[in-house]
Design an enzyme around this catalytic site. Structure first.
Site, PDB file in Angstrom:
ATOM      1  N   CYS A  32       0.846  -1.196   0.000  1.00  0.00           N
ATOM      2  CA  CYS A  32       0.000   0.000   0.000  1.00  0.00           C
ATOM      3  C   CYS A  32       0.875   1.237   0.000  1.00  0.00           C
ATOM      4  O   CYS A  32       1.998   1.220   0.511  1.00  0.00           O
ATOM      5  CB  CYS A  32      -0.870   0.030   1.243  1.00  0.00           C
ATOM      6  SG  CYS A  32      -1.935  -1.397   1.350  1.00  0.00           S
ATOM      7  N   TYR A 171      -4.889 -13.596  -4.005  1.00  0.00           N
ATOM      8  CA  TYR A 171      -4.310 -13.114  -2.745  1.00  0.00           C
ATOM      9  C   TYR A 171      -5.054 -13.722  -1.559  1.00  0.00           C
ATOM     10  O   TYR A 171      -6.263 -13.543  -1.409  1.00  0.00           O
ATOM     11  CB  TYR A 171      -4.414 -11.596  -2.769  1.00  0.00           C
ATOM     12  CG  TYR A 171      -4.042 -10.794  -1.555  1.00  0.00           C
ATOM     13  CD1 TYR A 171      -3.119 -11.243  -0.604  1.00  0.00           C
ATOM     14  CD2 TYR A 171      -4.597  -9.534  -1.365  1.00  0.00           C
ATOM     15  CE1 TYR A 171      -2.785 -10.465   0.496  1.00  0.00           C
ATOM     16  CE2 TYR A 171      -4.267  -8.744  -0.272  1.00  0.00           C
ATOM     17  CZ  TYR A 171      -3.361  -9.217   0.660  1.00  0.00           C
ATOM     18  OH  TYR A 171      -3.039  -8.446   1.742  1.00  0.00           O
ATOM     19  N   HIS A 174      -2.540 -11.852   5.072  1.00  0.00           N
ATOM     20  CA  HIS A 174      -2.690 -10.697   5.962  1.00  0.00           C
ATOM     21  C   HIS A 174      -3.958 -10.720   6.805  1.00  0.00           C
ATOM     22  O   HIS A 174      -4.307  -9.722   7.424  1.00  0.00           O
ATOM     23  CB  HIS A 174      -2.605  -9.379   5.163  1.00  0.00           C
ATOM     24  CG  HIS A 174      -1.241  -9.159   4.573  1.00  0.00           C
ATOM     25  ND1 HIS A 174      -1.031  -8.869   3.254  1.00  0.00           N
ATOM     26  CD2 HIS A 174      -0.028  -9.208   5.137  1.00  0.00           C
ATOM     27  CE1 HIS A 174       0.269  -8.744   3.029  1.00  0.00           C
ATOM     28  NE2 HIS A 174       0.900  -8.954   4.162  1.00  0.00           N
ATOM     29  N   ASP A 267       3.668  -9.637   9.240  1.00  0.00           N
ATOM     30  CA  ASP A 267       4.402  -9.554   7.971  1.00  0.00           C
ATOM     31  C   ASP A 267       5.276  -8.303   7.958  1.00  0.00           C
ATOM     32  O   ASP A 267       6.464  -8.369   7.640  1.00  0.00           O
ATOM     33  CB  ASP A 267       3.389  -9.527   6.817  1.00  0.00           C
ATOM     34  CG  ASP A 267       4.060  -9.556   5.459  1.00  0.00           C
ATOM     35  OD1 ASP A 267       5.192 -10.052   5.360  1.00  0.00           O
ATOM     36  OD2 ASP A 267       3.441  -9.079   4.485  1.00  0.00           O
TER      37      ASP A 267
END
Ligand code: ADP
Ligand code: SF4
Length: 687
Positions: A32, A171, A174, A267
């Site tokens: 991001c 994906y 997360h 992460d």
């Protein structure tokens, strides 16, 4: 590029990812940046400099594939329909211009998305509240919903190919993605063929990967981003059992495995809590043994030797970087050109993450140009030369002074940098001695190294300058970067005029005293009305020195702003584990002899805590006496020089803000910093 073979050559080998080939092993994983679909030109420019800087693959952040799953107001990428494509085309063209592959991370967020913008009730494997505290619950998906989702993935993948993406992600990571939610029994309590056994829980991921591959896999590489371990022990997916099983079940299905640990705070752990490069390796290293497809993983890699080791060990094929690529978009080129010592290493502070969490354009402590590539036209490596001969004096060699001096010198100015202390670095030097902050010295080291190489720079350590020491007429520009000091009166958010102290009160310390090595007491109260890291790390430092420590804060959490840097939970756990007693929702209302009176901020109930000293972490006083006297002098005598205060001396803030201020001042010598807001370009909606 050096002609001689180098031990880093292996990093520049091409890697096949299905039908496409990455030109080297430097891989900017999706991350991001607070730009996304709202700031498409800025987004493209931010990714472009990475391609230009040598990254072989440059990816978007997560790209929402459908309005029934959106995380507004977060500035993610968006590929809902064809109208989103021109904005994405800016990015793919910019990345291709420099020979890199462009990747897009298609996402469906499920119960991570409260859908504040679309107002569509979110969907999840099973009915569950959304993971933020919005009063919204996701509904359980029907088989029809599952068919729709698969189609949306295919549609988005086709659009992504149409707009030029080379790598298309599925994906599941997360703890923010529906596909990951399907994998874990924590969220998937379905009774049909998509729930229950592991094979059933993997079914949707398998189908989605296969669908996307069939749709676009002839020309695009299909990447699977997967959290192999949720770091929840037996309550989540673990790399030693289901994580590994999932890799086995899907081993040859994607063209690329992009593996990490979940959630995002694990992460993107900060250096404070995960100081080692490659800290994810114990979890992700097994993946290569289960697949013949290339594997990429992250671990805050900044050292090329550590990267080479991972390749040679057969642990990774591609070096995944998000933060390292933000801090130094030019990292691959520097390795290629034999300038490893010029790498601007990430310090692992997560200011970049915080800006995204605060829905703001990205900022970075080490790289002040991050997010400014388009709107200010700043490049991380190049600046214009200043016209003619320019001379500058910079007083104070903390982050602001170092950055300002370095940029001015790179622009060709003759620069004198004077520092009171024998050692350069200011707060980056001092704070790097605090627990967990050792890597923050990189702010100093990178800049000092650059300054030491330039012949047009005079470094004057051990020089405390006062007004009478400065001949302003000898310089075109004078910059005052003399920093700030923590206040000992308790002035801050809770007590704008300071904290009451009765006669004979406890000794009052500040973080500056602790940093200066002042002898601490057997029992110390830390009062944190600052709310970023300092209260917590000072409490830890005092504990390390053997003091009994109580931390009092008017906030509901210790270091409450660290929710933005993904550290909040770790801070709470860590300080509890250290045996620090914690008083939340309490302010210090009186410092007296033998202790302090604390007051519950809602009930106003008071009690006295005994202690031998108190350390106040409330706010800072700009050290701007020199600046003020220079300005006053300017009013009396026209010396011809411009005088500017920068960094904490101008307005105390983060190190990132000080570096930014120093950089900005050097880009625009003589222009008041508050006028710069009128200079940057804005992306306005087309009407
Ligand atoms: P910033 O974050 O704005 O860079 P710092 O507090 O980190 O601020 O750095 C300020 C630096 O200025 C410190 O290293 C301090 O020693 C130095 N300094 C302060 N006053 C003077 C002065 N009068 N002359 C030279 N150096 C000074
Ligand atoms: Fe690294 Fe901090 Fe920059 Fe993020 S803000 S890239 S963590 S230096």
């Amino acid at each position: 590029m050096p002609d001689q073979p180098s031990r880093y050559d292996i990093l520049f080998e091409p890697v096949e990812i299905g039908p496409v080939t990455a030109p080297n092993r430097f891989y900017q994983v999706p991350h991001c940046n607070g730009l996304g679909h709202v700031h498409p030109h800025a987004e493209a420019a931010n990714r472009k400099v990475k391609a230009e800087g040598g990254w072989g693959v440059v990816c978007t952040q997560e790209a929402e594939i459908h309005p029934s799953s959106e995380i507004w107001p977060a500035m993610e990428a968006r590929i809902w329909d064809d109208r989103d494509l021109p904005a994405l085309r800016l990015m793919t063209d910019a990345v291709h211009e420099h020979g890199a592959l462009a990747g897009i991370e298609l996402v469906y967020n499920g119960h991570h998305a409260p859908n504040r913008y679309s107002r569509v009730p979110p969907m999840a494997p099973s009915s569950i509240p959304v993971d933020c505290h919005d009063p919204v619950q996701a509904r359980e998906m029907t088989r029809r919903d599952i068919r729709n989702l698969r189609q949306w993935y295919v549609d988005a993948a086709r659009r992504a190919r149409q707009v030029g993406f080379d790598i298309i992600y599925v994906y599941a990571g997360h703890d923010m993605t529906l596909l990951q939610h399907f994998l874990t029994p924590r969220y998937n309590q379905r009774q049909d063929e998509y729930g229950g056994s592991l094979v059933n829980r993997v079914r949707l991921v398998h189908e989605t990967l296969s669908d996307v591959k069939e749709a676009v896999g002839d020309t695009c590489g299909i990447a699977f981003r997967f959290a192999v371990d949720e770091l929840l022990g037996e309550h989540g997916i673990r790399c030693e059992d289901e994580g590994r099983e999932i890799v086995r079940l899907l081993a040859e299905v994607p063209d690329l495995w992009d593996v990490n640990v979940s959630d995002w705070s694990n992460d993107s752990a900060t250096a404070r809590f995960e100081p080692q490069e490659g800290y994810q390796q114990p979890f992700t290293a097994f993946v290569k043994s289960e697949t013949s497809k290339p594997v990429v993983a992250v671990g805050r890699f900044t050292a090329p030797d550590a990267m080479v080791t991972r390749i040679r060990q057969g642990v990774l094929d591609l070096i995944g970087c998000a933060r390292a690529s933000i801090a130094d978009p030019w990292l691959p080129n520097k390795v290629r050109d034999g300038h490893v010592e010029d790498i601007r290493e990430c310090i692992g502070c997560n200011i970049c993450v915080a800006s995204d969490n605060l829905m703001s354009p990205i900022r970075c402590t080490q790289n002040p140009t991050a997010g400014e590539e388009w709107r200010r036209g700043w490049h991380p490596e190049h600046t214009d030369q200043l016209p003619g001969t320019t001379s500058a004096l910079v007083v104070g060699a903390g982050p602001a002074g170092l950055e300002c001096a370095m940029q001015l010198a790179k622009r060709g100015a003759d620069v004198v940098l004077a520092e009171r202390s024998a050692e350069f670095g200011g707060r980056s030097l001092l704070e790097s001695k605090l627990p967990g902050l050792a890597s923050w010295i990189r702010v100093r080291d990178y800049r000092l190294h650059q300054l030491q190489k330039m012949p047009n720079v005079q470094l004057l350590p051990g020089n405390h300058l006062a007004l009478e020491d400065i001949d302003e007429s000898a310089f075109d520009h004078v910059y005052v970067a003399t920093g700030a000091r923590w206040r000992s009166c308790g002035r801050g958010r809770q007590h704008p005029t300071g904290i009451s102290m009765s006669p004979g009160h406890l000794p009052v310390l500040t973080p500056d005293d602790i940093l200066a090595g002042v002898e601490t007491a057997a029992s110390v109260i830390v009062y944190d009305d600052d709310h970023y890291y300092m209260g917590g790390v000072i409490a830890e430092a005092l504990r390390q020195h053997g003091s009994q420590v109580a931390l009092v804060t008017p906030a509901a959490h210790v270091s409450s702003w660290t929710i933005n840097t993904l550290e909040l939970e770790r801070v709470q756990r860590h300080l509890h584990a250290l045996g620090i007693s914690i008083w939340l929702n309490h302010e210090v209302s009186l410092i007296e002899q033998g202790g302090v009176v604390v007051e519950q901020v809602y009930s106003q109930r008071q009690r006295t805590l005994a202690a031998d000293a108190i350390c106040l972490v409330t706010s800072r006083e700009p050290q701007d006496d020199l600046y003020r006297s220079l300005i006053e002098h300017q009013q009396r005598v026209d010396t011809g020089a411009t005088v500017q205060a920068i960094g904490d001396c101008y307005a105390p803030s983060t190190i990132a803000a000080a570096v930014f201020g120093g950089h900005q001042a050097a880009r625009l010598p003589g222009i008041p910093l508050d006028q710069d807001s009128a200079i940057f370009t804005r992306q306005l909606p087309a009407l």
